[in-house]
Design a protein around this motif. Sequence first.
Motif, short mmCIF file in Angstrom:
data_model
loop_
_atom_site.label_atom_id
_atom_site.label_comp_id
_atom_site.label_asym_id
_atom_site.label_seq_id
_atom_site.Cartn_x
_atom_site.Cartn_y
_atom_site.Cartn_z
N ASP A 35 14.87 -4.41 4.47
CA ASP A 35 13.74 -4.80 3.30
C ASP A 35 14.34 -4.41 2.01
N HIS B 270 5.75 -4.88 2.42
CA HIS B 270 5.78 -4.10 1.55
C HIS B 270 4.62 -3.82 0.64
N HIS C 198 12.67 -5.07 -0.56
CA HIS C 198 11.47 -4.46 -1.35
C HIS C 198 11.41 -3.05 -1.18
N GLY C 199 11.49 -2.86 -0.07
CA GLY C 199 11.32 -1.36 0.55
C GLY C 199 12.28 -0.48 0.11
N GLY D 246 12.39 1.75 5.79
CA GLY D 246 11.30 1.29 4.93
C GLY D 246 11.44 1.88 3.43
N GLU D 247 10.44 2.64 2.93
CA GLU D 247 10.55 3.05 1.62
C GLU D 247 10.93 4.47 1.40
N GLN E 117 8.37 -9.90 4.74
CA GLN E 117 8.90 -8.64 4.25
C GLN E 117 8.08 -8.04 3.01
N ARG F 181 1.59 -0.22 0.16
CA ARG F 181 1.72 0.36 -0.99
C ARG F 181 1.13 1.73 -1.13
N PRO G 9 2.74 4.75 2.39
CA PRO G 9 4.29 4.32 2.59
C PRO G 9 4.96 5.09 3.76
#
Length: 247
Positions: free
Chosen positions: A69, A8, A71-72, A46-47, A4, A12, A15
């Motif tokens: 995720d 991520h 981080h996302g 996701g993000e 994950q 970057r 996105p």
Amino acid sequence: MDRQLISHLAHRDHPIAAPVSGANVTRLLRRARLAEGARILDLGCGEGAWTLRALALYQDATADGVDIDAHGLKAAEHAAEVQGVWERIRFHERPAAGFPVAEQYDLVLCVGATHAFGGLGPTVEHVRRYLRPNGLALVGEGFWEREPTEEALTRLGATKSEFLDLPGTVAAAEAAGFDVVYGYTSDLAEWDEYEWSWTGTLLRWANEHPGPDADDARAAALEHRDMWLRGYRGVLGFVTLLLQRRN
């Protein structure tokens, strides 16, 4: 290194996390023509790039984003705050397939995340449960642009049955009680932009952060690049379908 985190880092600089340009994401979202006060759900957000763009277009809409995720989601929360829409979106760290059907939405997004539900057919059946009558869904899915070779399948780690051709993909989406009211098929330039960004961003991070994690990131980037260039480039396509629920 956690997969994950690798994903991520690789996304970057892209996105959107799919082979679709920003201009075409906007075009797809505009085509939805959401009513005032629309509710949006993004499964596998996701993000949050797609939903945050939707909130910018529809300034009285509100949304939920779901992903596993962490981080996302952290990046999505930061982006929502920067863009001034944090009061209009809630993020949920949990599997998309387990998100409760607690209300009905005007638009449900699931772009590049059908694996979370076991493929396109189960995805659209699941998505339909969240939609109001005549509600809309944006579903992004891979399809075979041309017959895959055994080498391409091996490098992709896929079976031929994992994806359909474009007519089959449309038919599978409509089989769950939808009409395809619009669609966008990504071109090779969008694929190349996505893949060069994915692999290059990860390699750059590895160069700038030497250590064991950098070795893992470099190995993932080179493996992915080989899989793309020698395997599925020009073979695997991507289509984003705007679906309307039939009553």
